[in-house]
Each structure stands twice: as C-alpha cells, then as structure tokens.
Enzyme design. Sequence first.
Site, short mmCIF file in Angstrom:
data_model
loop_
_atom_site.label_atom_id
_atom_site.label_comp_id
_atom_site.label_asym_id
_atom_site.label_seq_id
_atom_site.Cartn_x
_atom_site.Cartn_y
_atom_site.Cartn_z
N LYS A 261 -13.82 -19.24 75.83
CA LYS A 261 -12.52 -19.77 76.29
C LYS A 261 -11.56 -20.05 75.13
O LYS A 261 -10.35 -19.90 75.28
CB LYS A 261 -12.73 -21.03 77.12
CG LYS A 261 -13.40 -20.75 78.47
CD LYS A 261 -13.49 -21.98 79.34
CE LYS A 261 -14.34 -21.69 80.57
NZ LYS A 261 -14.40 -22.83 81.49
N ASP B 149 -8.94 -24.68 85.06
CA ASP B 149 -10.13 -25.50 85.33
C ASP B 149 -9.78 -26.93 85.74
O ASP B 149 -10.31 -27.46 86.71
CB ASP B 149 -11.03 -25.56 84.08
CG ASP B 149 -11.82 -24.28 83.86
OD1 ASP B 149 -12.05 -23.54 84.83
OD2 ASP B 149 -12.22 -24.04 82.70
#
Length: 271
Positions: free
Chosen positions: A69, A101
């Site tokens: 990420k 997220d």
Amino acid sequence: MSITAATRVYGVIGDPVGHSLSPVLHNAWIADHKLDAVYVALTVKSDDPVAAIRALDGFAGLNVTVPHKEAAAKAAARSEGLVANVLRREDDGSLSGFNTDGLGFLDALAEGAPDWRARVRRVLILGAGGAALGIGQALSPYVDTIHIANRTATRGEQTAAAIPNGRTARWDDLERAFGHADLIVQTTTLGMADQPEMEWPVGLCRPNAIIADIVYRPLETPLLAAARARGLTAIDGLGMLIHQGARSFELWFGIKPDVLKARERLLAALA
Ligand code: ATR
C-alpha cells in the site's frame, strides 16, 4: 460479456492474494452493470514494488493489499495520502492513488450501529498496522480519543502519533483499555483461521460498547462471539471489505454498486 482486446482489466495486487474475495466482489458488480471489464488477483513479489506497480500499465485500476500500500502511493503521480489501497488510471495514462479503507470502515460501522456517533467518544484500536492507521484517521474527527494498543509498543506509539487525538494503551493491561472504550476495533491477525487466538477481556466492556473485528475468516471471530454473548453490538469484517470495495468501484466506474447483494455473494463464497 465475453473478454476481448477491448476489455478493461482491473485487479488486486499484494502478496499473498490467493484468498482474496475482491475478484468475487468486483466481477459480480461488473456483471450487474454489464461493463466490458474483468477483475483478477495478481501476486506481486518484488524488491522494487514501486517499479513493479508502474510496470503494470495495462491495468485500468487496482486494489492494493499487504504489503504494497505504501509503494502504491509512491507509484502514483498523485495520491490522497502516504498509503493507497486504490489506484486509478487516468486518461493521460498516469495513476491516481486513493485510500478507501478508513471510509469503508466508517460505512460498515454506520451499517452495524447506525447511532454510533451518539454512542462513541472513546475508541480502542487493537493493532498498529496500515488498517489501524486508516481506521484511526477516519474516526479521529468524530471522537474524543483513540487509544492504540499494540504488541510492539514502539509501533503503537508511531501509529498513535499519526492520529490527531491518538494515544497509546498498554498491550499488557488490556483490561483497563477494554473497560474504558465505547468502540473497540480489532485490526490484528489474531482470531484469523490458522492464527493464534487471544483471551480478550470482553467481560469488562461497557454495556453499550460496540465491538468491530476486521477479520472475516472466520466471520464470527472469538472476539465477536464473546461480544454477542454479552449482548454487545458486534460488527464483522465483511462490511469493511465490501464498503472499501464499493468506494473503489465508484472511483473506477462512477457507479455505486449494490452492497447488500455483495454481502450475500461473499457469504456464499465463504461457505
Ligand atoms: P495491516 O496493514 O493489514 O494492518 P500489518 O501491518 O501486518 O497489517 O499489522 C498487523 C498487526 O497485527 C500489527 O499491529 C501486529 O502487531 P506488531 O506490530 O506487534 O507486529 C499485530 N499482530 C500480528 N500478530 C500478532 C500476535 N500474534 N499478537 C499480537 N499482535 C499481533
């Protein structure tokens, strides 16, 4: 829809990605909307993940999972933050990075506990990885304090420092932390199938506490089972998976997909 040279390719990259439910989630939505697109899971192992991600220039969009990420945010020409779980190919060929997220978690929380804003002032997050940071930052404007309890204290301190109202709580005194929290969010791998379990002090929770676990294999973790047995509000990990995915889908296609249908499909895929 049959696959041709014109079909746009999307996917999830990470290592491992073999158990990812994202292909089930997105391909069903792609079919719902009759889009000429396909979504695959692609393992990316590389000493230089930024270069590896930049080399994936045939992809129209990507979800990014552990451990890439941060590399994804760096690979993008522009990114909302230092950590990206969504990449989108723009018309000029460049990549934009996003993080769904945290907001995906807030969507799941609102679904499982519609009155959470009135109930939650003190949050306890278990774990200090990327998920903990994203969730902590998303919750931060709406609550008084966010305590991070992590096995490795230094990492807990770093994550807490990156959240405006972040504090640390002691991993070896979870009794105290559990007793103070209105919302507890479990972001470690504990309770996952094949991973160690832990005796969480759920008996000390406040009677109105909300317990969320981002683990979804199994769907009912020992923590959630203990919370339900005490009559607490328990929120499983599928909600965050679906809502971060729905926000990804909207970034790529400009369409809000059906999250209720998605839950039924993922429950069937898990069974
Ligand atoms: P993610 O980015 O998905 O959140 P991660 O960065 O690997 O994943 O973070 C995993 C979290 O689970 C960390 O908080 C980790 O604690 P450490 O920082 O001490 O490693 C936590 N974790 C993993 N296994 C654990 C275990 N057996 N006991 C306690 N915490 C554990």
